[in-house]
Scaffold this active site. Structure first.
Site, PDB file in Angstrom:
ATOM      1  CE  LYS A 152      -1.919  -1.033   4.035  1.00 25.52           C
ATOM      2  NZ  LYS A 152      -1.185  -2.513   4.440  1.00 25.52           N
ATOM      3  CB  CYS A 261      -4.069   0.000  -7.377  1.00 28.73           C
ATOM      4  SG  CYS A 261      -2.221  -0.207  -7.456  1.00 28.73           S
ATOM      5  NE  ARG A 329      -0.059   6.816  -9.930  1.00 29.36           N
ATOM      6  CZ  ARG A 329       0.724   5.928 -10.227  1.00 29.36           C
ATOM      7  NH1 ARG A 329       1.135   5.338 -11.352  1.00 29.36           N
ATOM      8  NH2 ARG A 329       1.427   5.475  -9.010  1.00 29.36           N
TER       9      ARG A 329
HETATM   10  N1  LIG Z   1       1.147   1.910  -6.786  1.00 30.08           N
HETATM   11  C1  LIG Z   1       0.763   0.860  -6.140  1.00 30.08           C
HETATM   12  O1  LIG Z   1       0.348   1.003  -4.934  1.00 30.08           O
HETATM   13  C2  LIG Z   1       0.813  -0.571  -6.678  1.00 30.08           C
HETATM   14  C3  LIG Z   1       0.665  -1.646  -5.815  1.00 30.08           C
HETATM   15  C4  LIG Z   1       0.765  -2.781  -6.316  1.00 30.08           C
HETATM   16  C5  LIG Z   1       0.763  -3.136  -7.721  1.00 30.08           C
HETATM   17  N2  LIG Z   1       0.978  -1.925  -8.402  1.00 30.08           N
HETATM   18  C6  LIG Z   1       1.168  -2.277  -9.967  1.00 30.08           C
HETATM   19  O2  LIG Z   1       2.731  -2.157 -10.438  1.00 30.08           O
HETATM   20  C7  LIG Z   1       2.838  -1.322 -11.509  1.00 30.08           C
HETATM   21  C8  LIG Z   1       3.544  -0.387 -11.418  1.00 30.08           C
HETATM   22  O3  LIG Z   1       2.819   0.747 -10.521  1.00 30.08           O
HETATM   23  P1  LIG Z   1       3.437   1.915 -10.038  1.00 30.08           P
HETATM   24  O4  LIG Z   1       2.314   2.524  -8.982  1.00 30.08           O
HETATM   25  O5  LIG Z   1       4.735   1.691  -9.603  1.00 30.08           O
HETATM   26  O6  LIG Z   1       3.550   2.979 -11.513  1.00 30.08           O
HETATM   27  P2  LIG Z   1       4.314   3.861 -11.766  1.00 30.08           P
HETATM   28  O7  LIG Z   1       3.986   4.893 -12.886  1.00 30.08           O
HETATM   29  O8  LIG Z   1       4.769   4.915 -10.585  1.00 30.08           O
HETATM   30  O9  LIG Z   1       6.058   3.463 -12.338  1.00 30.08           O
HETATM   31  C9  LIG Z   1       6.112   2.920 -13.585  1.00 30.08           C
HETATM   32  C10 LIG Z   1       7.583   3.176 -14.226  1.00 30.08           C
HETATM   33  O10 LIG Z   1       7.712   2.508 -15.323  1.00 30.08           O
HETATM   34  C11 LIG Z   1       8.465   3.205 -16.031  1.00 30.08           C
HETATM   35  N3  LIG Z   1       8.445   2.644 -17.388  1.00 30.08           N
HETATM   36  C12 LIG Z   1       7.500   2.876 -18.341  1.00 30.08           C
HETATM   37  N4  LIG Z   1       7.869   2.244 -19.288  1.00 30.08           N
HETATM   38  C13 LIG Z   1       9.048   1.870 -19.287  1.00 30.08           C
HETATM   39  C14 LIG Z   1      10.308   0.965 -20.178  1.00 30.08           C
HETATM   40  N5  LIG Z   1       9.925   0.739 -21.475  1.00 30.08           N
HETATM   41  N6  LIG Z   1      11.220   0.976 -19.504  1.00 30.08           N
HETATM   42  C15 LIG Z   1      11.733   1.122 -18.247  1.00 30.08           C
HETATM   43  N7  LIG Z   1      10.672   1.691 -17.485  1.00 30.08           N
HETATM   44  C16 LIG Z   1       9.614   2.290 -17.866  1.00 30.08           C
HETATM   45  C17 LIG Z   1       7.790   4.728 -15.891  1.00 30.08           C
HETATM   46  O11 LIG Z   1       8.758   5.581 -16.455  1.00 30.08           O
HETATM   47  C18 LIG Z   1       7.788   4.807 -14.257  1.00 30.08           C
HETATM   48  O12 LIG Z   1       8.892   5.222 -13.714  1.00 30.08           O
HETATM   49  C19 LIG Z   1       1.334  -1.324 -12.102  1.00 30.08           C
HETATM   50  O13 LIG Z   1       1.010  -2.451 -12.953  1.00 30.08           O
HETATM   51  C20 LIG Z   1       0.240  -1.431 -10.893  1.00 30.08           C
HETATM   52  O14 LIG Z   1      -0.775  -1.533 -11.104  1.00 30.08           O
HETATM   53  C21 LIG Z   1       1.123  -0.709  -8.096  1.00 30.08           C
END
Ligand SMILES: NC(=O)c1ccc[n+]([C@@H]2O[C@H](COP(=O)([O-])OP(=O)(O)OC[C@H]3O[C@@H](n4cnc5c(N)ncnc54)[C@H](O)[C@@H]3O)[C@@H](O)[C@H]2O)c1
Length: 436
Positions: A152, A261, A329
């Site tokens: 979380k 999410c 977001r």
């Molecule tokens: N944020 C949360 O609380 C959470 C919790 C569990 C799961 N998730 C899942 O985890 C995943 C990531 O979420 P997040 O919140 O960390 O997203 P985020 O947007 O904070 O991070 C994603 C990162 O990926 C990078 N990226 C995009 N394309 C890329 C590429 N081709 N090569 C390298 N890097 C690249 C972006 O620049 C960004 O920094 C999602 O699928 C989300 O559903 C998120």
């Protein structure tokens, strides 16, 4: 173990840093150059309690590195975690374009013993499709596992380092064993390491988020009903929560859920159901109820002022989608801000961490207050959207003396309506009638 984490956002950065902290050699990769440059300078671009210190410590110990160059990170890595974003497409399905780009880019660099692990939340069947694509690109079978993340925001380090369970979807027992060893330092209190098929692991993540979102939309719908029926949702909540089949967790009424999410994962699961010709009536209702709930606070404000907010100043406390994060977001605050601006209000906003992200969207359309008390100065009403700890026990006397009118719209039910009345406030919250 040498590990590459691709995607250095909320999940990737926490994953990489915690795995470095437990003694692995981790390289975090991102396409965002500015983000990587800042991280190299120990300047953590997101707010997550404790993360800055942990990043610094592991950079110093040279267990953690940051790069934009996949070719520098992947060839030496036994484990390659994919943590790129999977945002919603226009039709609600998960957009996997970032993930497929990464798969194509890492394929030439994978070793025979590399394991590719999807940590991003991805549609059911993705790990299998990733394995097929890697076989096409490399000409050999590649191990792919699903390892959904349950952290979380706001408590991410604790959640990662003391998970209540770790879920791994793997076809081969050897792959599951490598991940079991990796997570062993975090499971010393015997919390379970659950191995299942990649499909079940992927589905587990969606079902968990969908159920949590359902609880929130359910209690919000009940709260709105309570208001119309002279009942008090907090009394009702207490009345049901002691039933052990129901409990208290995640049954707090409010201004709707946001974040990166719940909204997108509910939509994505519904889209998966549609693709399989199954209606997802509950999921669709959960989403609709939430969208509606995000407007409830604005409607209360509009009603109070007779629909005209021209010349009115509204203070807003809390902009992030939840406390202890700077993430905005899909935050309910965005819906409130848009609606109040449209109605002609002047907005004075405060958030302990999310103001730079809000400023990036709204620029000088809003007045930004460094302190909560500055936001309420001269305001005709205060709206509370996020339950940051610092809003729970404010100096009500000072608030009242600073406001033009002592009116509070509390989207998180932080205060006692009776006490607010005795302090001279007009107090509106969620799921109860104002005390006359
Ligand atoms: N944020 C949360 O609380 C959470 C919790 C569990 C799961 N998730 C899942 O985890 C995943 C990531 O979420 P997040 O919140 O960390 O997203 P985020 O947007 O904070 O991070 C994603 C990162 O990926 C990078 N990226 C995009 N394309 C890329 C590429 N081709 N090569 C390298 N890097 C690249 C972006 O620049 C960004 O920094 C999602 O699928 C989300 O559903 C998120």
């Amino acid at each position: 173990m040498r590990i590459a984490v691709i995607g250095t956002g909320y999940v990737g950065l926490v994953t990489g840093t915690c795995l470095a902290e437990s003694g692995n050699e981790v390289t975090c990769v991102d396409i965002d150059r500015e983000k990587i440059e800042r991280l190299k300078r120990r300047d953590v671009p997101i707010y997550e309690p404790g993360l800055s210190e942990l990043v610094s410590r592991n950079l110093e110990a040279e267990r953690l590195a940051f790069t934009t160059d996949l070719a520098a990170a992947v060839p030496g890595a036994r484990l390659v975690f994919l943590a790129v974003g999977t945002p919603p497409s226009d039709d609600g399905s998960a957009d996997l374009s970032a993930l497929w780009k990464v798969i194509d880019a890492i394929a030439p660099h994978l070793r025979a013993e590399s394991i590719v692990i999807t940590k991003s939340t991805v549609p059911v069947g993705t790990a299998t499709r990733v394995a097929a694509r890697l076989k096409e690109l490399t000409g050999r079978e590649c191990d792919v596992a699903s390892n959904p993340e349950f952290l979380k925001e706001g408590a991410a380090l604790d959640d990662f380092q003391k998970p209540d369970r770790v879920v791994v979807g793997a076809r081969r027992a050897e792959v599951a064993d490598v991940l079991r060893d990796l997570y062993a330092p975090f499971l010393r209190t015997e919390n379970p390491f659950l191995v299942m098929s990649p499909e079940s692991a992927e589905m587990t993540k969606y079902v968990a988020n969908a159920l949590l979102a359902t609880k929130i939309s359910f209690i919000n719908e009940m709260a709105n009903l309570c208001e119309r029926m002279q009942a008090d949702i907090d009394d009702v909540r207490r009345g049901i929560g002691h039933d052990q089949r129901i409990g208290f967790a995640f049954l707090f009424p409010g201004a709707g859920y946001g974040g990166s999410c719940f909204p997108k994962d509910v939509l994505a699961l519904s889209s998966m159901a549609r693709e399989r010709q199954l209606p997802a009536q509950i999921l669709d209702a959960v989403h609709q109820v939430n969208n509606r709930q995000k407007t409830v606070l604005a409607e209360k404000i509009e009603r109070h002022f007779g629909g005209n907010l021209k010349g009115k100043t509204i203070a807003i406390w809390g902009l992030s989608f939840k406390p202890r994060t700077d993430d905005i977001r899909d935050a309910p605050s965005l819906v409130l801000i848009d609606r109040l601006l449209k109605l002609g209000a002047r907005l004075q906003v405060h958030d302990p961490e999310a103001m730079p992200n809000i400023r990036a969207i709204y620029g000088d359309k809003l007045a930004y207050a460094e302190l909560p008390m500055d936001a309420v100065s001269g305001a005709d009403a205060l709206a509370i959207v996020t339950e940051w700890g610092e809003f729970r026990n404010p100096e009500f006397g000072e608030i009242k003396s600073r406001m033009r009118q002592p009116v509070i719209f509390d989207g998180r039910n932080l205060y006692n309506p009776r006490q607010m009345k005795s302090l001279g406030f007009t107090y509106h919250c969620i799921g109860k009638m104002p005390i006359q």
